[in-house]
Design a protein around this motif. Structure first.
Motif, PDB file in Angstrom:
ATOM      1  N   PRO A   1      10.133   0.210 -10.065  1.00 50.52           N
ATOM      2  CA  PRO A   1       9.935  -1.070 -10.909  1.00 50.52           C
ATOM      3  C   PRO A   1       8.777  -1.158 -11.845  1.00 50.52           C
ATOM      4  N   LEU A   2       9.195  -1.472 -12.993  1.00 48.72           N
ATOM      5  CA  LEU A   2       8.360  -1.544 -14.165  1.00 48.72           C
ATOM      6  C   LEU A   2       7.142  -2.434 -13.967  1.00 48.72           C
ATOM      7  N   LEU A   3       7.416  -3.474 -13.323  1.00 44.43           N
ATOM      8  CA  LEU A   3       6.181  -4.522 -13.120  1.00 44.43           C
ATOM      9  C   LEU A   3       5.194  -3.752 -12.221  1.00 44.43           C
ATOM     10  N   LEU A   4       5.627  -3.304 -11.101  1.00 45.44           N
ATOM     11  CA  LEU A   4       4.741  -2.467 -10.095  1.00 45.44           C
ATOM     12  C   LEU A   4       4.151  -1.556 -10.677  1.00 45.44           C
ATOM     13  N   MET A   5       4.630  -0.633 -11.558  1.00 47.17           N
ATOM     14  CA  MET A   5       3.838   0.150 -12.316  1.00 47.17           C
ATOM     15  C   MET A   5       2.855  -0.254 -13.156  1.00 47.17           C
ATOM     16  N   GLN A   6       3.222  -1.506 -13.854  1.00 44.63           N
ATOM     17  CA  GLN A   6       1.995  -2.006 -14.839  1.00 44.63           C
ATOM     18  C   GLN A   6       0.842  -2.515 -13.839  1.00 44.63           C
ATOM     19  N   SER A   7       1.171  -3.094 -12.835  1.00 41.87           N
ATOM     20  CA  SER A   7       0.159  -3.648 -11.892  1.00 41.87           C
ATOM     21  C   SER A   7      -0.632  -2.534 -11.213  1.00 41.87           C
TER      22      SER A   7
ATOM     23  N   VAL B   1       3.003   1.859  -0.626  1.00 41.47           N
ATOM     24  CA  VAL B   1       2.094   2.271   0.124  1.00 41.47           C
ATOM     25  C   VAL B   1       1.001   2.551  -1.004  1.00 41.47           C
ATOM     26  N   TYR B   2       1.011   2.942  -1.938  1.00 41.22           N
ATOM     27  CA  TYR B   2       0.171   3.466  -3.023  1.00 41.22           C
ATOM     28  C   TYR B   2      -0.536   2.010  -3.428  1.00 41.22           C
ATOM     29  N   ASN B   3       0.323   1.129  -3.471  1.00 40.97           N
ATOM     30  CA  ASN B   3      -0.030  -0.336  -4.184  1.00 40.97           C
ATOM     31  C   ASN B   3      -0.982  -1.069  -3.261  1.00 40.97           C
ATOM     32  N   SER B   4      -0.615  -0.871  -2.016  1.00 48.01           N
ATOM     33  CA  SER B   4      -1.334  -1.538  -0.922  1.00 48.01           C
ATOM     34  C   SER B   4      -2.951  -0.849  -0.614  1.00 48.01           C
ATOM     35  N   GLN B   5      -2.748   0.525  -0.724  1.00 51.24           N
ATOM     36  CA  GLN B   5      -4.113   1.391  -0.537  1.00 51.24           C
ATOM     37  C   GLN B   5      -4.912   1.011  -1.723  1.00 51.24           C
ATOM     38  N   LEU B   6      -4.537   0.548  -3.080  1.00 56.52           N
ATOM     39  CA  LEU B   6      -5.204   0.492  -4.212  1.00 56.52           C
ATOM     40  C   LEU B   6      -5.719  -0.692  -3.808  1.00 56.52           C
ATOM     41  N   ASN B   7      -5.049  -1.737  -3.424  1.00 56.21           N
ATOM     42  CA  ASN B   7      -5.340  -3.323  -3.015  1.00 56.21           C
ATOM     43  C   ASN B   7      -6.482  -3.166  -2.213  1.00 56.21           C
ATOM     44  N   GLU B   8      -6.352  -2.514  -1.038  1.00 55.92           N
ATOM     45  CA  GLU B   8      -7.610  -2.406  -0.112  1.00 55.92           C
ATOM     46  C   GLU B   8      -9.027  -1.963  -0.961  1.00 55.92           C
ATOM     47  N   LEU B   9      -8.821  -0.632  -1.611  1.00 57.49           N
ATOM     48  CA  LEU B   9      -9.956  -0.642  -2.183  1.00 57.49           C
ATOM     49  C   LEU B   9     -10.624  -1.230  -3.385  1.00 57.49           C
TER      50      LEU B   9
END
Length: 104
Positions: free
Chosen positions: A41-47, A88-96
């Motif tokens: 997903p393009l928007l998720l990659m940009q995020s 999972v990568y997105n959620s872990q980056l959010n936590e960091l």
């Protein structure tokens, strides 16, 4: 009566052309969906890119965060190796990011 048959034939031809066009479009759509099935997903990659940029800026400003820096490297390496998926990568980056912004 001749007008009735004329319009009946013209209407049948129009319905046939519409159905034929619809069939072509469905076939093209199925091919496109098969081709883009593996595209992230393009928007998720940009995020994700924006989150990485914010994390790196925060870590550069405060070099005492070696623990978070190590976790970021581990998470990024796991994602690049395919050990974790994008969500999972997105959620872990959010936590960091929450931890980094909470301490700054």
């Amino acid at each position: 009566m001749s007008f009735f048959y004329f319009f009946l034939i013209i209407g049948s031809v129009i319905v046939y052309l519409i159905l034929r066009f619809d069939k072509q479009q469905r076939r093209k759509q199925k091919m496109l969906l098969k081709q883009t099935n593996d595209v992230q997903p393009l928007l998720l990659m940009q995020s994700l890119g924006q989150k990485l940029h914010r994390l790196n800026e925060a870590l550069v400003q405060n070099t005492a965060k070696s623990e978070i820096n190590a976790q970021l490297k581990k998470i990024t390496t796991d994602y690049n190796c395919g050990l974790i998926n994008m969500q999972v990568y997105n959620s872990q980056l959010n936590e960091l990011l929450k931890r980094v912004e909470g301490r700054c």
